[in-house]
Design a protein around this motif. Structure first.
Motif, short mmCIF file in Angstrom:
data_model
loop_
_atom_site.label_atom_id
_atom_site.label_comp_id
_atom_site.label_asym_id
_atom_site.label_seq_id
_atom_site.Cartn_x
_atom_site.Cartn_y
_atom_site.Cartn_z
N TYR A 27 0.82 -1.20 0.00
CA TYR A 27 0.00 0.00 0.00
C TYR A 27 0.86 1.26 0.00
O TYR A 27 0.57 2.23 -0.69
CB TYR A 27 -0.97 -0.01 1.18
CG TYR A 27 -2.26 -0.71 0.86
CD1 TYR A 27 -2.28 -1.97 0.28
CD2 TYR A 27 -3.48 -0.12 1.13
CE1 TYR A 27 -3.45 -2.61 -0.04
CE2 TYR A 27 -4.68 -0.75 0.82
CZ TYR A 27 -4.65 -1.99 0.25
OH TYR A 27 -5.83 -2.62 -0.07
N ARG A 28 1.96 1.26 0.77
CA ARG A 28 2.85 2.41 0.81
C ARG A 28 3.45 2.67 -0.58
O ARG A 28 3.48 3.81 -1.05
CB ARG A 28 3.97 2.18 1.82
CG ARG A 28 4.92 3.37 1.94
CD ARG A 28 6.09 3.08 2.84
NE ARG A 28 6.83 1.89 2.47
CZ ARG A 28 7.69 1.81 1.45
NH1 ARG A 28 7.91 2.85 0.68
NH2 ARG A 28 8.33 0.68 1.18
N TYR A 42 -4.83 -2.03 -7.25
CA TYR A 42 -4.15 -2.67 -6.12
C TYR A 42 -4.77 -2.38 -4.75
O TYR A 42 -4.55 -3.14 -3.82
CB TYR A 42 -2.68 -2.25 -6.07
CG TYR A 42 -1.85 -2.83 -7.17
CD1 TYR A 42 -1.51 -4.17 -7.17
CD2 TYR A 42 -1.41 -2.03 -8.22
CE1 TYR A 42 -0.73 -4.71 -8.19
CE2 TYR A 42 -0.62 -2.55 -9.23
CZ TYR A 42 -0.30 -3.89 -9.22
OH TYR A 42 0.47 -4.42 -10.22
N LEU A 43 -5.45 -1.25 -4.61
CA LEU A 43 -5.93 -0.86 -3.28
C LEU A 43 -7.39 -1.20 -3.07
O LEU A 43 -8.20 -1.11 -3.98
CB LEU A 43 -5.71 0.63 -3.05
CG LEU A 43 -4.28 1.14 -3.17
CD1 LEU A 43 -4.21 2.61 -2.79
CD2 LEU A 43 -3.30 0.32 -2.37
N LEU A 48 -7.66 0.05 3.18
CA LEU A 48 -6.94 1.31 3.33
C LEU A 48 -7.39 2.04 4.59
O LEU A 48 -6.57 2.49 5.39
CB LEU A 48 -7.14 2.19 2.09
CG LEU A 48 -6.48 3.57 2.13
CD1 LEU A 48 -4.96 3.44 2.23
CD2 LEU A 48 -6.88 4.38 0.92
N VAL A 49 -8.68 2.15 4.78
CA VAL A 49 -9.21 2.82 5.97
C VAL A 49 -8.80 2.08 7.23
O VAL A 49 -8.35 2.69 8.21
CB VAL A 49 -10.75 2.98 5.87
CG1 VAL A 49 -11.33 3.44 7.18
CG2 VAL A 49 -11.11 3.93 4.74
N ARG A 56 -0.23 5.61 7.63
CA ARG A 56 0.05 7.04 7.50
C ARG A 56 1.41 7.41 8.07
O ARG A 56 2.06 8.35 7.63
CB ARG A 56 -1.06 7.88 8.10
CG ARG A 56 -1.13 7.84 9.61
CD ARG A 56 -2.34 8.58 10.18
NE ARG A 56 -2.44 9.96 9.80
CZ ARG A 56 -1.83 10.95 10.44
NH1 ARG A 56 -1.10 10.70 11.50
NH2 ARG A 56 -1.97 12.20 10.02
N VAL A 57 1.86 6.65 9.08
CA VAL A 57 3.17 6.90 9.69
C VAL A 57 4.29 6.61 8.70
O VAL A 57 5.34 7.26 8.73
CB VAL A 57 3.32 6.05 10.98
CG1 VAL A 57 4.70 6.18 11.58
CG2 VAL A 57 2.24 6.44 11.98
N ALA A 58 4.08 5.65 7.82
CA ALA A 58 5.11 5.24 6.86
C ALA A 58 5.16 6.14 5.63
O ALA A 58 6.10 6.04 4.84
CB ALA A 58 4.87 3.80 6.43
N LEU A 59 4.17 7.00 5.47
CA LEU A 59 4.12 7.89 4.30
C LEU A 59 4.75 9.23 4.64
O LEU A 59 4.70 9.68 5.77
CB LEU A 59 2.66 8.12 3.88
CG LEU A 59 1.88 6.88 3.47
CD1 LEU A 59 0.42 7.23 3.27
CD2 LEU A 59 2.46 6.27 2.21
#
Length: 80
Positions: A27-28, A42-43, A48-49, A56-59
Motif C-alpha cells: 500500500y505504501r 491494487y488498493l 486502506l481505511v 500514514r506513519v510510513a508515508l
C-alpha cells in the motif's frame, strides 16, 4: 500479489497480502508511486481505511496530507 515493474523497480515484487507488514508495504508503494490505474487495481478502500493509522506513519507528509485532504474518512480513522 505481484506489482508491476514501474512500481516494484527495486526490491520485493511479490506481496503476500495475508501478511500485514507486506500489505502495508504494498500500500505504501502504491500510494507513493502509483498511477490512477494502479490505485484502483491494487488498493481496497476498506483495507486502506482499516490500516490507515499505521500506514500514514510510513508515508511522507506530502503524500499523507494529499490523501487525508481528499478522503476525510482517513482523518477520522487516524484520530480514533
Amino acid at each position: 500479489m505481484d506489482l508491476l515493474l514501474h512500481l516494484a523497480w527495486s526490491g520485493l515484487t511479490t506481496f503476500n497480502l495475508d501478511d500485514e507488514q507486506l500489505l502495508l508495504g504494498l500500500y505504501r508503494i502504491v500510494l507513493t508511486n502509483g498511477l490512477r490505474e494502479d490505485i484502483t487495481a491494487y488498493l481496497n478502500a476498506d483495507l486502506l481505511v482499516h490500516h490507515w493509522p499505521r500506514l500514514r506513519v510510513a508515508l511522507g507528509k506530502p503524500v499523507r496530507s494529499c490523501w487525508e485532504q481528499r478522503f476525510p474518512r482517513l482523518v477520522a480513522t487516524a484520530a480514533a
